[in-house]
Design a protein around this motif. Structure first.
Motif, PDB file in Angstrom:
ATOM      1  N   THR A  18      12.096 -18.603   1.854  1.00 59.54           N
ATOM      2  CA  THR A  18      13.217 -19.710   1.613  1.00 59.54           C
ATOM      3  C   THR A  18      12.130 -20.792   1.553  1.00 59.54           C
ATOM      4  OG1 THR A  18      15.040 -18.885   2.888  1.00 59.54           O
ATOM      5  CG2 THR A  18      14.879 -21.368   2.454  1.00 59.54           C
ATOM      6  N   PRO A  19      11.234 -21.319   2.258  1.00 57.05           N
ATOM      7  CA  PRO A  19      10.349 -22.349   1.934  1.00 57.05           C
ATOM      8  C   PRO A  19       9.754 -22.239   0.705  1.00 57.05           C
ATOM      9  CG  PRO A  19       9.917 -21.488   4.141  1.00 57.05           C
ATOM     10  CD  PRO A  19      10.815 -20.502   3.516  1.00 57.05           C
ATOM     11  N   GLU A  20       9.231 -21.163   0.118  1.00 57.01           N
ATOM     12  CA  GLU A  20       8.745 -21.007  -1.212  1.00 57.01           C
ATOM     13  C   GLU A  20       9.730 -21.343  -2.392  1.00 57.01           C
ATOM     14  OE1 GLU A  20       6.371 -18.721   1.702  1.00 57.01           O
ATOM     15  OE2 GLU A  20       8.402 -18.620   1.214  1.00 57.01           O
ATOM     16  N   ILE A  21      10.995 -20.762  -2.348  1.00 55.23           N
ATOM     17  CA  ILE A  21      12.091 -21.031  -3.131  1.00 55.23           C
ATOM     18  C   ILE A  21      12.313 -22.642  -3.197  1.00 55.23           C
ATOM     19  CG2 ILE A  21      14.435 -20.727  -3.792  1.00 55.23           C
ATOM     20  CD1 ILE A  21      12.716 -18.324  -4.235  1.00 55.23           C
ATOM     21  N   ASN A  22      12.272 -23.193  -1.917  1.00 55.02           N
ATOM     22  CA  ASN A  22      12.639 -24.558  -2.063  1.00 55.02           C
ATOM     23  C   ASN A  22      11.457 -25.574  -2.652  1.00 55.02           C
ATOM     24  OD1 ASN A  22      15.010 -24.318  -0.749  1.00 55.02           O
ATOM     25  ND2 ASN A  22      14.175 -24.481   1.555  1.00 55.02           N
ATOM     26  N   MET A  23      10.452 -24.900  -2.582  1.00 61.62           N
ATOM     27  CA  MET A  23       8.985 -25.860  -2.963  1.00 61.62           C
ATOM     28  C   MET A  23       9.324 -25.718  -4.389  1.00 61.62           C
ATOM     29  SD  MET A  23       6.400 -27.538  -2.667  1.00 61.62           S
ATOM     30  CE  MET A  23       6.199 -27.722  -0.869  1.00 61.62           C
ATOM     31  N   ARG A  24       9.667 -24.491  -4.964  1.00 58.33           N
ATOM     32  CA  ARG A  24       9.770 -24.390  -6.349  1.00 58.33           C
ATOM     33  C   ARG A  24      10.771 -25.261  -6.838  1.00 58.33           C
ATOM     34  NH1 ARG A  24       7.799 -20.646  -9.686  1.00 58.33           N
ATOM     35  NH2 ARG A  24       8.790 -20.191 -11.706  1.00 58.33           N
ATOM     36  N   TRP A  25      11.828 -25.585  -6.156  1.00 57.04           N
ATOM     37  CA  TRP A  25      12.693 -26.525  -6.582  1.00 57.04           C
ATOM     38  C   TRP A  25      12.464 -27.980  -6.524  1.00 57.04           C
ATOM     39  CZ3 TRP A  25      15.356 -30.893  -4.698  1.00 57.04           C
ATOM     40  CH2 TRP A  25      16.428 -31.173  -5.271  1.00 57.04           C
ATOM     41  N   TYR A  26      11.380 -28.276  -5.490  1.00 59.06           N
ATOM     42  CA  TYR A  26      11.044 -29.629  -5.416  1.00 59.06           C
ATOM     43  C   TYR A  26       9.879 -30.026  -6.592  1.00 59.06           C
ATOM     44  CZ  TYR A  26      12.558 -30.189  -0.576  1.00 59.06           C
ATOM     45  OH  TYR A  26      13.440 -30.139   0.391  1.00 59.06           O
ATOM     46  N   LEU A  27       9.240 -29.076  -6.889  1.00 61.44           N
ATOM     47  CA  LEU A  27       8.350 -29.170  -7.921  1.00 61.44           C
ATOM     48  C   LEU A  27       8.899 -29.350  -9.386  1.00 61.44           C
ATOM     49  CD1 LEU A  27       5.560 -26.411  -7.013  1.00 61.44           C
ATOM     50  CD2 LEU A  27       5.367 -28.850  -6.873  1.00 61.44           C
ATOM     51  N   ASP A  28       9.835 -28.511  -9.493  1.00 59.04           N
ATOM     52  CA  ASP A  28      11.007 -28.692 -10.694  1.00 59.04           C
ATOM     53  C   ASP A  28      11.503 -30.059 -10.736  1.00 59.04           C
ATOM     54  OD1 ASP A  28      12.042 -28.497 -13.050  1.00 59.04           O
ATOM     55  OD2 ASP A  28      13.459 -26.790 -12.311  1.00 59.04           O
ATOM     56  N   THR A  29      12.139 -30.605  -9.660  1.00 58.78           N
ATOM     57  CA  THR A  29      12.854 -31.925  -9.764  1.00 58.78           C
ATOM     58  C   THR A  29      11.679 -32.965  -9.697  1.00 58.78           C
ATOM     59  OG1 THR A  29      14.384 -30.682  -8.247  1.00 58.78           O
ATOM     60  CG2 THR A  29      14.111 -33.355  -8.338  1.00 58.78           C
ATOM     61  N   ALA A  30      10.628 -32.967  -9.202  1.00 62.72           N
ATOM     62  CA  ALA A  30       9.467 -33.805  -9.322  1.00 62.72           C
ATOM     63  C   ALA A  30       8.827 -34.005 -10.598  1.00 62.72           C
ATOM     64  CB  ALA A  30       8.487 -33.717  -8.174  1.00 62.72           C
ATOM     65  N   GLY A  31       9.407 -33.168 -11.770  1.00 61.31           N
ATOM     66  CA  GLY A  31       8.590 -33.192 -12.821  1.00 61.31           C
ATOM     67  C   GLY A  31       7.281 -32.261 -12.928  1.00 61.31           C
ATOM     68  N   MET A  32       7.140 -31.367 -12.080  1.00 61.26           N
ATOM     69  CA  MET A  32       5.914 -30.691 -12.047  1.00 61.26           C
ATOM     70  C   MET A  32       5.879 -29.033 -12.518  1.00 61.26           C
ATOM     71  SD  MET A  32       4.139 -32.071  -8.524  1.00 61.26           S
ATOM     72  CE  MET A  32       2.636 -31.391  -8.553  1.00 61.26           C
ATOM     73  N   LYS A  33       6.772 -28.915 -13.326  1.00 65.57           N
ATOM     74  CA  LYS A  33       7.260 -27.322 -13.696  1.00 65.57           C
ATOM     75  C   LYS A  33       6.002 -26.937 -14.393  1.00 65.57           C
ATOM     76  CE  LYS A  33      11.065 -24.727 -15.499  1.00 65.57           C
ATOM     77  NZ  LYS A  33      12.446 -24.787 -16.042  1.00 65.57           N
ATOM     78  N   ARG A  34       4.992 -27.636 -15.122  1.00 69.32           N
ATOM     79  CA  ARG A  34       4.219 -27.365 -15.903  1.00 69.32           C
ATOM     80  C   ARG A  34       2.704 -27.243 -15.081  1.00 69.32           C
ATOM     81  NH1 ARG A  34       5.163 -29.326 -22.232  1.00 69.32           N
ATOM     82  NH2 ARG A  34       7.227 -28.752 -22.398  1.00 69.32           N
ATOM     83  N   SER A  35       2.778 -27.544 -13.893  1.00 72.94           N
ATOM     84  CA  SER A  35       1.600 -27.723 -13.211  1.00 72.94           C
ATOM     85  C   SER A  35       1.013 -26.469 -12.758  1.00 72.94           C
ATOM     86  CB  SER A  35       1.875 -28.633 -12.182  1.00 72.94           C
ATOM     87  OG  SER A  35       2.661 -28.201 -11.157  1.00 72.94           O
ATOM     88  N   ASN A  36      -0.278 -26.121 -12.192  1.00 71.33           N
ATOM     89  CA  ASN A  36      -0.724 -25.172 -11.700  1.00 71.33           C
ATOM     90  C   ASN A  36      -0.074 -24.608 -10.405  1.00 71.33           C
ATOM     91  OD1 ASN A  36      -2.703 -24.416 -13.813  1.00 71.33           O
ATOM     92  ND2 ASN A  36      -4.192 -25.852 -12.807  1.00 71.33           N
ATOM     93  N   ALA A  37       0.276 -25.805  -9.657  1.00 77.08           N
ATOM     94  CA  ALA A  37       0.926 -25.588  -8.374  1.00 77.08           C
ATOM     95  C   ALA A  37       2.414 -24.835  -8.483  1.00 77.08           C
ATOM     96  CB  ALA A  37       1.274 -27.122  -7.731  1.00 77.08           C
ATOM     97  N   TYR A  38       3.058 -25.016  -9.805  1.00 75.42           N
ATOM     98  CA  TYR A  38       4.266 -24.399 -10.068  1.00 75.42           C
ATOM     99  C   TYR A  38       3.977 -22.980 -10.334  1.00 75.42           C
ATOM    100  CZ  TYR A  38       8.856 -23.814 -11.834  1.00 75.42           C
ATOM    101  OH  TYR A  38      10.277 -23.320 -12.372  1.00 75.42           O
ATOM    102  N   LEU A  39       2.907 -22.635 -10.887  1.00 75.60           N
ATOM    103  CA  LEU A  39       2.597 -21.219 -11.303  1.00 75.60           C
ATOM    104  C   LEU A  39       2.064 -20.647 -10.021  1.00 75.60           C
ATOM    105  CD1 LEU A  39       1.737 -19.030 -13.431  1.00 75.60           C
ATOM    106  CD2 LEU A  39      -0.280 -19.967 -13.778  1.00 75.60           C
TER     107      LEU A  39
END
Length: 279
Positions: A182-203
């Motif tokens: 769950t924390p990883e899934i939530n982090m993915r949503w946070y990164l997407d919402t914060a506009g970081m979908k193309r970042s290395n952190a998202y990958l």
């Protein structure tokens, strides 16, 4: 420094002793643990929601610019992250490190073993599922579709049954280990919402989700079914409803996990492909 009068000190100690007796004899007494723990779980969700909102308002730059429903989901995911961290850590302890469910303990059948702590933790989890399901239904479908309603309903019923009866707590904790994703899934949503979908952190987050999901929601479920097979002579001695839950709920959740896992694989492949094109 002003010293308190002796009578005041004695009065404070008296109140402390009364409070300790109240907690010991009522709130944490075996018959009351399920109800106390559910209440603790619900109150903890409220506190976690408010803290997430407060901290995010001060330290997350993108938070004030979110829509109202996005802020609600942001806070709600903070609650689920805290619950997942709490329950998955204790589930790992009970399943792999605690002697409570060890086969070496021959005092009684493993499917009927429980303790005040194991029951309390399950109650806190029930409180979370009730709170989260209430929010999902209240704002449906903004916080999740019908699959989330099914997941929380089945999970809540199974955990509550295990908590109140003391049956199959080992298998309940095996399933609850899956909350580690769950924390990883939530982090993915946070990164997407914060506009970081193309970042290395998202990958990186996507890769972590793949491996954690594979272990906790695919392989571990296989291990659980194998454990049930080895201890089937004990499982059949459970109440009929508990017997059905041991097979039915994990089977439904395992099916949903495999469906979600296929989506995770497709999403990871697309993300890696896009990263390669940019390179």
């Amino acid at each position: 420094m002003t010293l308190l009068p002796k009578q005041t000190v004695l009065a404070i100690k008296s109140y402390q002793n009364q409070a300790q007796m109240l907690v010991k004899n009522y709130l944490l007494a075996d018959p009351f643990i399920p109800y106390t723990s559910i209440l603790v779980g619900i109150l903890a969700c409220k506190v976690a929601y408010d803290l997430t909102q407060l901290i995010s308002s001060f330290y997350v730059k993108t938070y004030p610019g979110l829509t109202k429903i996005q802020r609600v989901e942001w806070n709600n995911r903070g609650v689920s992250t805290i619950h997942a961290t709490f329950v998955s850590a204790l589930s790992l302890y009970f399943v792999f490190w605690s002697d409570l469910f060890s086969d070496q303990q021959l005092a009684d059948l493993v499917v009927f073993r429980s303790s005040p702590l194991s029951t309390f933790v399950l109650g806190v989890s029930v409180g979370y599922f009730l709170s989260d399901l209430g929010m999902i239904l209240w704002l449906f479908p903004s916080l999740g579709g019908i699959e989330y309603v099914i997941h929380h309903s089945f999970s809540g019923i199974a955990v509550a049954y295990s908590m109140f009866t003391g049956e199959a707590q080992l298998y309940t904790y095996m399933v609850l280990i899956s909350e580690v994703t769950t924390p990883e899934i939530n982090m993915r949503w946070y990164l997407d919402t914060a506009g970081m979908k193309r970042s290395n952190a998202y990958l990186i987050n996507g890769v972590v989700i793949f491996f954690v999901w594979l272990i906790a929601r695919v392989l571990l479920f296989g291990y659980m079914f194998y454990h049930v097979y080895l201890h089937y002579n004990q499982v059949i001695k459970m109440h009929t409803f508990g017997y059905v839950l041991v097979f039915g709920v994990p089977l439904v959740l395992a099916t949903m996990n495999l469906m979600w896992f296929s989506k995770i694989i497709k999403g990871l492949v697309k993300t890696v492909a896009k990263m390669q094109l940019r390179i």
